[in-house]
Design a protein around this motif. Structure first.
Motif, PDB file in Angstrom:
ATOM      1  N   HIS A  84       0.867  -1.268  -0.046  1.00 12.26           N
ATOM      2  CA  HIS A  84      -0.126  -0.037  -0.100  1.00 12.26           C
ATOM      3  C   HIS A  84       0.761   1.096  -0.075  1.00 12.26           C
ATOM      4  O   HIS A  84       1.761   1.231   0.697  1.00 12.26           O
ATOM      5  CB  HIS A  84      -0.962  -0.116   1.306  1.00 12.26           C
ATOM      6  CG  HIS A  84      -1.492   1.375   1.462  1.00 12.26           C
ATOM      7  ND1 HIS A  84      -2.958   1.362   0.784  1.00 12.26           N
ATOM      8  CD2 HIS A  84      -1.427   2.385   1.977  1.00 12.26           C
ATOM      9  CE1 HIS A  84      -3.430   2.541   1.132  1.00 12.26           C
ATOM     10  NE2 HIS A  84      -2.400   3.329   1.834  1.00 12.26           N
ATOM     11  N   TYR A 167     -15.261   6.615   5.066  1.00 11.57           N
ATOM     12  CA  TYR A 167     -14.535   7.329   4.272  1.00 11.57           C
ATOM     13  C   TYR A 167     -15.085   8.588   3.767  1.00 11.57           C
ATOM     14  O   TYR A 167     -14.647   9.501   3.934  1.00 11.57           O
ATOM     15  CB  TYR A 167     -13.721   6.597   3.255  1.00 11.57           C
ATOM     16  CG  TYR A 167     -12.335   7.371   2.950  1.00 11.57           C
ATOM     17  CD1 TYR A 167     -11.167   7.425   3.294  1.00 11.57           C
ATOM     18  CD2 TYR A 167     -12.562   8.334   1.775  1.00 11.57           C
ATOM     19  CE1 TYR A 167     -10.133   8.275   3.262  1.00 11.57           C
ATOM     20  CE2 TYR A 167     -11.420   9.017   1.391  1.00 11.57           C
ATOM     21  CZ  TYR A 167     -10.380   8.923   2.153  1.00 11.57           C
ATOM     22  OH  TYR A 167      -9.314   9.874   1.802  1.00 11.57           O
ATOM     23  N   ARG A 170     -15.864  10.904   6.543  1.00 11.98           N
ATOM     24  CA  ARG A 170     -14.721  11.488   6.906  1.00 11.98           C
ATOM     25  C   ARG A 170     -14.300  12.772   6.151  1.00 11.98           C
ATOM     26  O   ARG A 170     -14.139  13.833   6.556  1.00 11.98           O
ATOM     27  CB  ARG A 170     -13.584  10.668   7.077  1.00 11.98           C
ATOM     28  CG  ARG A 170     -13.984   9.531   8.290  1.00 11.98           C
ATOM     29  CD  ARG A 170     -12.870   8.677   8.258  1.00 11.98           C
ATOM     30  NE  ARG A 170     -11.521   8.975   8.275  1.00 11.98           N
ATOM     31  CZ  ARG A 170     -10.675   8.331   7.795  1.00 11.98           C
ATOM     32  NH1 ARG A 170     -10.729   7.259   7.360  1.00 11.98           N
ATOM     33  NH2 ARG A 170      -9.331   8.680   7.736  1.00 11.98           N
ATOM     34  N   LEU A 181      -7.889   6.508  12.493  1.00  6.12           N
ATOM     35  CA  LEU A 181      -8.918   6.356  11.606  1.00  6.12           C
ATOM     36  C   LEU A 181      -8.091   5.799  10.238  1.00  6.12           C
ATOM     37  O   LEU A 181      -8.565   4.850   9.652  1.00  6.12           O
ATOM     38  CB  LEU A 181      -9.629   7.408  11.242  1.00  6.12           C
ATOM     39  CG  LEU A 181     -10.442   7.765  12.490  1.00  6.12           C
ATOM     40  CD1 LEU A 181     -11.447   9.081  12.243  1.00  6.12           C
ATOM     41  CD2 LEU A 181     -11.841   6.705  13.064  1.00  6.12           C
ATOM     42  N   ILE A 182      -7.068   6.373   9.920  1.00  5.79           N
ATOM     43  CA  ILE A 182      -6.352   6.190   8.643  1.00  5.79           C
ATOM     44  C   ILE A 182      -5.983   4.952   8.699  1.00  5.79           C
ATOM     45  O   ILE A 182      -6.013   3.856   7.648  1.00  5.79           O
ATOM     46  CB  ILE A 182      -5.231   7.195   8.344  1.00  5.79           C
ATOM     47  CG1 ILE A 182      -5.934   8.648   8.233  1.00  5.79           C
ATOM     48  CG2 ILE A 182      -4.450   6.408   7.092  1.00  5.79           C
ATOM     49  CD1 ILE A 182      -4.555   9.674   7.854  1.00  5.79           C
ATOM     50  N   SER A 185      -8.458   2.252   8.180  1.00  6.38           N
ATOM     51  CA  SER A 185      -8.984   2.114   6.902  1.00  6.38           C
ATOM     52  C   SER A 185      -8.226   1.230   6.026  1.00  6.38           C
ATOM     53  O   SER A 185      -8.685   0.466   5.245  1.00  6.38           O
ATOM     54  CB  SER A 185      -9.358   3.666   6.571  1.00  6.38           C
ATOM     55  OG  SER A 185      -9.660   3.558   5.145  1.00  6.38           O
ATOM     56  N   ILE A 186      -6.888   1.637   6.042  1.00  7.94           N
ATOM     57  CA  ILE A 186      -6.084   1.143   5.211  1.00  7.94           C
ATOM     58  C   ILE A 186      -5.651  -0.542   5.615  1.00  7.94           C
ATOM     59  O   ILE A 186      -6.000  -1.402   4.656  1.00  7.94           O
ATOM     60  CB  ILE A 186      -4.637   1.516   5.380  1.00  7.94           C
ATOM     61  CG1 ILE A 186      -4.532   2.927   4.929  1.00  7.94           C
ATOM     62  CG2 ILE A 186      -3.640   0.948   4.659  1.00  7.94           C
ATOM     63  CD1 ILE A 186      -3.372   3.615   5.073  1.00  7.94           C
ATOM     64  N   LYS A 189      -8.767  -2.876   4.715  1.00 10.79           N
ATOM     65  CA  LYS A 189      -8.976  -3.206   3.149  1.00 10.79           C
ATOM     66  C   LYS A 189      -7.857  -4.485   3.151  1.00 10.79           C
ATOM     67  O   LYS A 189      -8.283  -5.364   2.345  1.00 10.79           O
ATOM     68  CB  LYS A 189      -8.846  -2.136   2.397  1.00 10.79           C
ATOM     69  CG  LYS A 189      -9.925  -1.053   2.406  1.00 10.79           C
ATOM     70  CD  LYS A 189     -10.123   0.173   1.801  1.00 10.79           C
ATOM     71  CE  LYS A 189      -9.158   1.177   2.486  1.00 10.79           C
ATOM     72  NZ  LYS A 189      -9.343   2.599   2.005  1.00 10.79           N
ATOM     73  N   PHE A 209      -0.242  13.201   1.720  1.00 10.43           N
ATOM     74  CA  PHE A 209      -1.106  13.551   2.795  1.00 10.43           C
ATOM     75  C   PHE A 209      -0.572  13.856   4.228  1.00 10.43           C
ATOM     76  O   PHE A 209      -1.152  14.562   4.782  1.00 10.43           O
ATOM     77  CB  PHE A 209      -1.536  11.752   3.002  1.00 10.43           C
ATOM     78  CG  PHE A 209      -3.046  11.621   2.889  1.00 10.43           C
ATOM     79  CD1 PHE A 209      -3.788  12.733   3.013  1.00 10.43           C
ATOM     80  CD2 PHE A 209      -3.597  10.484   2.695  1.00 10.43           C
ATOM     81  CE1 PHE A 209      -5.265  12.244   3.269  1.00 10.43           C
ATOM     82  CE2 PHE A 209      -4.859  10.181   2.702  1.00 10.43           C
ATOM     83  CZ  PHE A 209      -5.670  10.836   2.895  1.00 10.43           C
TER      84      PHE A 209
HETATM   85  N1  URA Z   1      -6.229   6.012   2.634  1.00  9.79           N
HETATM   86  C1  URA Z   1      -7.263   5.015   3.044  1.00  9.79           C
HETATM   87  O1  URA Z   1      -7.394   4.026   2.407  1.00  9.79           O
HETATM   88  N2  URA Z   1      -7.778   5.382   4.077  1.00  9.79           N
HETATM   89  C2  URA Z   1      -7.829   6.540   4.836  1.00  9.79           C
HETATM   90  O2  URA Z   1      -8.504   6.806   5.819  1.00  9.79           O
HETATM   91  C3  URA Z   1      -6.792   7.524   4.301  1.00  9.79           C
HETATM   92  C4  URA Z   1      -6.026   7.113   3.051  1.00  9.79           C
END
Ligand code: URA
Ligand code: CA
Length: 429
Positions: A84, A167, A170, A181-182, A185-186, A189, A209
């Motif tokens: 990622h 997302y 947000r 939270l980031i 989220s990453i 997945k 970012f």
């Molecule tokens: N990339 C993501 O997949 N989720 C986030 O919250 C930020 C960046």
């Protein structure tokens, strides 16, 4: 419905308390099912962004999100690796390392995203090759990884639907920048995508970012610790995004750059350094002995095995070798030149990314930019800073993204640090 429990949980989070696992699961399941609306979840996200999240809360949120949808499983008993990147400009690394690592014997199941803001998207780059598709669907994605050892696909709608919903919320509520939270989220997945091991490439700098090294490093540590909690081996690189990574910036022209890199025709040194660092970590978490990593990777490149694997991936996803051979930058060229003598002191990566996106939107996927003068390069008035491909390009606007000054800035490291799971015990925070 009486949601007193939810109101009390929000109040607790507002006051700085941590929520327990059961509460996180109840909130995410209720939100995914439409039983909890946006308002309380937006308030919760804001409380997390301001108050922070305890490691156990990040794990609970990640687990709850994974459970909101399908989870892929790979057969064959080998560790499948995913990678990622937190998003950058000229970041062609995925198209290079996916076939390279697969050619070294470690299967790669890469779930990728589209261009977002000024940053490029791997799916757009790959789909620029005529015929290539990335909407493989779960079964075809798994089958392709099992047959040729690698695939690059879009995440299906059924993987982590709770993250898609959260997302978007947000994005509307100023709560994207929260490390917890980031990370949730990453990692959710990647776990739903079936990854047994993960390499994170966290970008730091004006084109990323995470603007500061400290924030990027904190996210890198959080990601590795979170993955370890799910039994996943991982590494997180913190890499420089003050200037574009590779020379090519666009979509299709980055596919051209990846093809030429793998074929050995042209290897930009910065891109090579980044790709080798990422491939090294992917092979390490994929179980390859440290001493074998470098010789295997070099052999895969020099023997043509990595290029061959890329061609197989293109064919498996709907393209042809002839189409891969034929891709080339847009033939309409112009040059952005320096207005004065000096040295390049900065390249505005975000501006370059925006200009390249506008160009591909106007002139097609093979329009874009090629950086010629890197930060630190001495230039004379009239020297080429960048090449522009596509009739809509404004060389003046491209030149304005370059700062030419009198003194070379101190050199920056491309790879600032690598956080490895093995080092976790020695990290204090
Ligand atoms: N990339 C993501 O997949 N989720 C986030 O919250 C930020 C960046
Ligand atoms: Ca990317």
């Amino acid at each position: 419905m009486n949601q007193g429990w939810l109101r009390r949980a929000l109040a607790a989070k507002r006051d700085g308390d941590a929520l327990d696992d059961g509460t996180w699961h109840r909130i995410i399941a209720g939100y995914a099912a439409g039983e909890i609306d946006d308002a309380p979840v937006a308030a919760l996200a804001m409380a997390c962004a301001i108050r922070g999240m305890a490691p156990d809360e990040i794990s609970a949120l990640t687990d709850a999100m994974v459970r909101s949808g399908d989870v892929l499983r790979f057969g064959g008993g080998r560790t499948v690796v995913d990678k990622h990147s937190s998003g950058g400009v000229g970041d062609t690394v995925s198209l290079i390392v996916v076939p390279l690592v697969a050619a070294c014997g470690v299967p790669v199941a890469k779930l990728s995203g589209r261009a977002l803001g000024h940053t490029g998207g791997t799916l757009d780059k790959l789909e620029a090759i005529p015929g290539v598709r990335t909407d493989l669907g779960n079964d075809a994605f798994v089958a392709q990884v099992e047959s040729i050892g690698c695939a690059i696909a879009a995440q299906s709608e059924r993987l982590v639907p709770a993250d898609k919903k959260l997302y978007k919320l947000r994005d509307r509520t100023g709560t994207v920048p929260s490390t917890g939270l980031i990370a949730a989220s990453i990692v959710s997945k990647k776990i739903a995508g079936g990854a047994g091991a993960i390499v994170f490439d966290v970008k730091a700098g004006s084109g990323a970012f995470m603007r500061t090294l400290a924030d990027a490093t904190a996210l890198a540590r959080t990601l590795v610790r979170l993955a370890a909690g799910f039994g996943r081996r991982s590494s997180a690189l913190v890499s420089d995004m003050e200037e574009p990574l590779g020379a090519a910036v666009g979509s299709g022209i980055e596919a051209v750059e990846a093809r030429d890199f793998l074929r050995g025709d042209d290897r930009d040194p910065r891109l090579a350094e980044a790709a080798f660092a990422v491939a090294h970590e992917m092979l390490r978490v994929g179980g390859v002995d440290e001493r074998e990593i470098e010789p295997r990777a070099l052999d895969a490149l020099q023997s043509g095995a990595a290029y061959e694997r890329f061609a197989q991936l293109v064919e498996a996803q709907g393209g042809t070798r002839a189409a891969l051979d034929a891709i080339a930058p847009h033939p309409h060229r112009a040059t952005a030149v320096a207005a004065s003598d000096g040295v390049v002191t900065a390249i505005d990566a975000a501006a370059i990314g925006e200009l390249a996106r506008d160009l591909t939107a106007a002139d097609g996927p093979f329009a874009g930019l090629r950086i010629v003068a890197r930060v630190g390069t001495p230039v004379r008035a009239g020297d080429v800073l960048a090449e522009c491909a596509g009739p809509s390009a404004s060389p003046q606007a491209v030149a304005r993204a370059f700062t030419v000054g009198t003194h070379a800035p101190p050199p920056r490291k491309l790879i600032e640090t690598v956080v490895r799971d093995a080092d976790l015990a020695t990290l204090v925070n």
